[in-house]
Design a protein around this motif. Structure first.
Motif: not given
Length: 213
Positions: A81-82, A84-86, A88-89, A110, A115, A118
């Motif tokens: 998930p991290i 994926t979020l990185q 996405a950001l 963000a 950043h 994460l």
């Protein structure tokens, strides 16, 4: 696995336990015993806190999972998930966070702190996964579960502190009692009492005791 005892574990290593240990070992309640008990109690309470905070097979633990299961969980629930979020950001995805009615004045989607947080969490988890892998593959500590590792460590602490403070005390493995199916004697009885206070489990511990005497 040892028998699980359901009871209130508050006040571990209190006066009652202290007196039971002293009587079991047949020791005087003097400065030497006070020093012995203080070191034994402090170290075993540290172990107890570790048991209460982490997955292992003792009844004080929050739950039990193998190192492989924990490594997989961390990958699926945290690392993936991290990542994926990185992604996405990233800057290229900034338009997803904009609305035309703000006329280009949207707040940054963000910031550096996010950043960094994460990245720090991912790094922490990755290092933990590597520790698990070392233990799983036997590259450092060998193939041993945390439960087994804790079991042997508590026995080691008991006997090492006893040796340090009472170098003239004979450490005996005890005598085998076929009815009980375990060794009995002042040393094994002492170790089992401290082990119970530390882990919440009653176990025979004949193997770990023999390995350390």
């Amino acid at each position: 696995m040892g028998e699980r005892i359901d009871e209130n574990h508050d006040g571990a290593f209190g006066d009652e336990c202290r007196e039971e240990v002293r009587v079991t070992l047949g020791l005087e309640d003097d400065q030497v015993f006070a020093a012995f008990w203080g070191k034994l109690r402090d170290e075993c309470l540290r172990v107890r806190r570790g048991i209460e905070a982490s997955p292992n097979g003792f009844c004080l633990a929050p739950f039990d999972k193998s190192l492989t299961q924990r490594k997989t969980w961390l990958q699926r629930q945290v690392v993936n998930p991290i990542e994926t979020l990185q992604a996405a950001l990233s800057d290229e995805n900034a338009p997803h966070f904009a609305h035309w009615e703000r006329f280009g004045d949207d707040d940054p989607h963000a910031n550096a702190a996010l950043h960094d947080a994460l990245a720090d969490l991912k790094n922490k988890v990755t290092l933990l996964q590597r520790e698990f892998e070392d233990e799983i593959t036997g590259e450092t500590a060998g193939k041993i579960t945390h439960t087994h590792e804790i079991r042997h460590y508590v026995v080691f602490v008991c006997l090492s502190e006893l040796r340090e403070h009472y170098p003239n005390l004979k450490l005996s493995r005890g005598n085998w009692d076929k009815d009980l199916g375990q060794s009995i004697g002042h040393v094994p009885d002492f170790v089992r009492r401290v082990f119970f206070e530390t882990t919440g489990n009653y176990e025979q511990l004949d193997g770990p005791i023999q390995a350390n005497i």
